[in-house]
Design a protein around this motif. Structure first.
Motif, PDB file in Angstrom:
ATOM      1  N   PHE A   6       6.007   5.367 -18.490  1.00 41.75           N
ATOM      2  CA  PHE A   6       6.226   5.255 -17.052  1.00 41.75           C
ATOM      3  C   PHE A   6       5.893   3.848 -16.570  1.00 41.75           C
ATOM      4  O   PHE A   6       6.600   3.281 -15.733  1.00 41.75           O
ATOM      5  N   GLU A   7       4.827   3.260 -17.095  1.00 44.19           N
ATOM      6  CA  GLU A   7       4.462   1.894 -16.713  1.00 44.19           C
ATOM      7  C   GLU A   7       5.557   0.892 -17.077  1.00 44.19           C
ATOM      8  O   GLU A   7       5.739  -0.111 -16.386  1.00 44.19           O
ATOM      9  N   ARG A   8       6.289   1.177 -18.147  1.00 41.51           N
ATOM     10  CA  ARG A   8       7.338   0.253 -18.594  1.00 41.51           C
ATOM     11  C   ARG A   8       8.708   0.604 -18.024  1.00 41.51           C
ATOM     12  O   ARG A   8       9.697  -0.058 -18.333  1.00 41.51           O
ATOM     13  N   SER A   9       8.779   1.654 -17.200  1.00 42.67           N
ATOM     14  CA  SER A   9      10.058   2.075 -16.636  1.00 42.67           C
ATOM     15  C   SER A   9      10.477   1.123 -15.519  1.00 42.67           C
ATOM     16  O   SER A   9       9.696   0.293 -15.053  1.00 42.67           O
ATOM     17  N   SER A  10      11.719   1.282 -15.082  1.00 43.81           N
ATOM     18  CA  SER A  10      12.232   0.457 -13.985  1.00 43.81           C
ATOM     19  C   SER A  10      11.920   1.054 -12.618  1.00 43.81           C
ATOM     20  O   SER A  10      12.295   0.474 -11.603  1.00 43.81           O
ATOM     21  N   PHE A  11      11.220   2.173 -12.577  1.00 37.13           N
ATOM     22  CA  PHE A  11      10.886   2.833 -11.315  1.00 37.13           C
ATOM     23  C   PHE A  11       9.855   1.999 -10.562  1.00 37.13           C
ATOM     24  O   PHE A  11       8.735   1.783 -11.034  1.00 37.13           O
ATOM     25  N   LEU A  12      10.217   1.474  -9.389  1.00 41.32           N
ATOM     26  CA  LEU A  12       9.343   0.648  -8.541  1.00 41.32           C
ATOM     27  C   LEU A  12       8.737  -0.525  -9.316  1.00 41.32           C
ATOM     28  O   LEU A  12       7.618  -0.951  -9.016  1.00 41.32           O
ATOM     29  N   ASN A  13       9.451  -1.052 -10.292  1.00 36.90           N
ATOM     30  CA  ASN A  13       8.850  -2.084 -11.140  1.00 36.90           C
ATOM     31  C   ASN A  13       8.544  -3.359 -10.357  1.00 36.90           C
ATOM     32  O   ASN A  13       7.505  -3.996 -10.589  1.00 36.90           O
ATOM     33  N   VAL A  14       9.419  -3.757  -9.438  1.00 35.86           N
ATOM     34  CA  VAL A  14       9.144  -4.958  -8.643  1.00 35.86           C
ATOM     35  C   VAL A  14       7.958  -4.715  -7.711  1.00 35.86           C
ATOM     36  O   VAL A  14       7.071  -5.575  -7.572  1.00 35.86           O
ATOM     37  N   HIS A  57       0.822  -1.208   0.000  1.00 37.61           N
ATOM     38  CA  HIS A  57       0.000   0.000   0.000  1.00 37.61           C
ATOM     39  C   HIS A  57       0.860   1.262   0.000  1.00 37.61           C
ATOM     40  O   HIS A  57       0.446   2.291  -0.550  1.00 37.61           O
ATOM     41  N   TYR A  58       2.011   1.193   0.608  1.00 36.04           N
ATOM     42  CA  TYR A  58       2.941   2.333   0.572  1.00 36.04           C
ATOM     43  C   TYR A  58       3.321   2.656  -0.869  1.00 36.04           C
ATOM     44  O   TYR A  58       3.191   3.794  -1.329  1.00 36.04           O
ATOM     45  N   TYR A  59       3.763   1.647  -1.604  1.00 37.94           N
ATOM     46  CA  TYR A  59       4.193   1.874  -2.976  1.00 37.94           C
ATOM     47  C   TYR A  59       3.010   2.101  -3.918  1.00 37.94           C
ATOM     48  O   TYR A  59       3.146   2.808  -4.923  1.00 37.94           O
ATOM     49  N   ALA A  60       1.864   1.527  -3.608  1.00 41.28           N
ATOM     50  CA  ALA A  60       0.684   1.745  -4.456  1.00 41.28           C
ATOM     51  C   ALA A  60       0.264   3.209  -4.427  1.00 41.28           C
ATOM     52  O   ALA A  60      -0.075   3.788  -5.474  1.00 41.28           O
ATOM     53  N   GLN A  61       0.302   3.838  -3.255  1.00 41.88           N
ATOM     54  CA  GLN A  61      -0.093   5.243  -3.167  1.00 41.88           C
ATOM     55  C   GLN A  61       0.895   6.148  -3.900  1.00 41.88           C
ATOM     56  O   GLN A  61       0.504   7.130  -4.532  1.00 41.88           O
ATOM     57  N   ILE A  62       2.190   5.819  -3.831  1.00 42.55           N
ATOM     58  CA  ILE A  62       3.185   6.594  -4.574  1.00 42.55           C
ATOM     59  C   ILE A  62       2.946   6.461  -6.077  1.00 42.55           C
ATOM     60  O   ILE A  62       2.978   7.455  -6.821  1.00 42.55           O
TER      61      ILE A  62
END
Length: 461
Positions: A441-449, A415-420
């Motif tokens: 952005f969806e395909r970026s490596s930012f918070l991808n895991v 939930h922490y990462y979902a809100q970000i």
């Protein structure tokens, strides 16, 4: 900023007292980018030998001395000014002398005398990761056995923001070659430069424009950048004043991923200008929300539950920002007055206060609005929204009221990462970025895991 230690200097409470030299004390000043400046006077003191009414602002109820500034002049001719200084107290030392130490978050340094509280007309900042994000590369012109560095073709100016009082731009270029015994070295620079028409103090620059620059690039980089160097000047032709200021949120170097949230090549020069202009215009709850969002990408050391509470506050502030109340003042009074009138006199004030909350949407309602505003990307991130909303509501209640939560740690992390991530979707739409950029952005490596784990947890049954 790099840690710094200056040579032994004479210290006093003003330039006049310092150059007069009657009561000045010798000491060494050291600066740490995370802990600030520490001034140590091993033999002597400043506090006990001065009149407190003239130099000190004492804290009420606290045994400490606080100075607006303490000024120093080093052995190699550097003028130093420590700002908003706290004394750790005067102690005794043998034989019969005293010693004193001071702490400050900001040190100003120059080769000339300056006024630390003056209005500054120019500022320059070197921001970590910026040159890498811009993709700056320079290759000299090679012809026969010669390499030519063209200063005109290698220079570049990227506008960021223009207003009545300030002009902000990125300046890129190469510095003059430096010749050593081992060869010739050429460095290129990448600086964010601000020119003011009316001027601002160092504190004002740091708390307004520099914050906007750091948060803006943090949003693009997906990491909170450090200010590697900073300098200001009071006049267009004056000497530069170096600024050393600590920051607890930059305790380790940030890294730029191979696929940042918003790559520069997606924006281009014009897109960068449009996006930064909108960022500089943020205020109120929107500004507060992005302050928290971008600071969460730094290196704060805190319990994870506090980070989750900060993310929840950020998300709620973002959704509630810039929206009118559900009812006008007259309509709301007309709605609640009969209920208040029928209540007992001793609780009418409390009843009216509770009913006045009706002009604001409920938390469940703003969650639904966030989901709708973030579509189709929010739907792809969290397919089973009703389950997420129910669990998010529970986490928000337990966090806001300090109640022990029964939810597992993995749920809180998701939930922490979902809100970000949801905040990124909404902000990118509000800032006018095209759908293609949000798709990237969806395909970026930012918070991808983290995003993969969220989608897996809330897959439709």
């Amino acid at each position: 900023m790099d840690d710094m230690t200056w040579k032994t200097a004479l210290w006093d409470t003003s330039w006049e007292e310092l150059f007069n030299g009657k009561e000045s004390e010798e000491g060494v000043c050291r600066f740490s980018k995370t802990d600030g400046a520490a001034l140590e006077i091993p033999f002597g003191d400043i506090s006990n030998s001065r009149t407190p009414q003239a130099t000190v602002r004492p804290f009420e109820g606290i045994a400490a001395n606080r100075y607006n500034h303490i000024f120093g002049f080093t052995q190699d001719g550097i003028m130093l000014a420590l700002c908003d200084v706290i004394s750790n107290g005067v102690g005794g030392s043998a034989p019969g002398s005293t010693h004193e130490t001071f702490n400050s978050s900001t040190v100003l340094a120059s080769k000339r005398v300056f006024e630390p509280d003056a209005q500054m007309l120019s500022a320059q900042f070197e921001i970590e990761l910026l040159s890498k994000w811009l993709g700056i590369r320079y290759k000299p012109i090679q012809k026969d056995d010669a390499c030519t560095f063209d200063y005109r073709k290698s220079s570049l100016s990227l506008p960021l923001h223009t207003s009545l009082n300030a002009c902000v731009e990125i300046r890129v270029g190469i510095r003059k070659p430096r010749e050593t015994l081992s060869g010739v070295t050429v460095h290129y620079y990448c600086l964010v430069c601000i020119e003011y028409s009316q001027g601002k103090t160092v504190d004002d620059i740091w708390c307004t424009d520099l914050w906007k620059l750091q948060s803006f690039f943090s949003f693009c980089f997906g990491a909170y950048p450090e200010i590697k160097s900073a300098k200001v000047r009071q006049g267009r032709n004056d000497n530069w004043i170096q600024v050393y200021r600590s920051s607890a949120n930059t305790s380790r170097p940030a890294k730029l991923s191979s696929q940042p949230p918003i790559p520069f090549h997606e924006l281009g020069t014009d897109g960068l200008h449009r996006l930064s202009e909108k960022w500089f215009s943020l205020n109120g709850d929107m500004r507060h929300a992005v302050e928290i969002l971008t600071s969460l990408q730094g290196t704060w050391k805190m319990p994870f539950d506090l980070q989750l509470l900060a993310a929840t506050t950020m998300f709620e502030s973002l959704i509630r920002a810039d929206r009118p109340p559900i009812y006008g003042a007259e309509a709301l009074d007309e709605l609640i007055e009969p209920i208040v009138a029928s209540a007992k006199k001793d609780v009418r004030g409390r009843v009216k206060g509770l009913l006045s909350l009706l002009d604001k949407p409920s938390y469940n309602q703003i969650l639904e609005e966030a989901y709708e505003e973030g579509r189709p990307w929010s739907e792809r991130l969290i397919p089973y929204w009703s389950k997420f909303k129910k669990e998010q509501y529970s986490l928000r209640i337990t966090g806001a009221h300090g109640i022990n939560s029964n939810e597992g740690p993995h749920l809180r992390v998701d939930h922490y990462y979902a809100q970000i991530t949801l905040a990124y979707f909404i902000l990118m739409k509000r800032l006018g970025l095209p759908p293609e950029t949000i798709d990237r952005f969806e395909r970026s490596s930012f918070l991808n895991v983290a995003r993969w784990n969220i989608t897996k947890r809330y897959a439709k049954q």
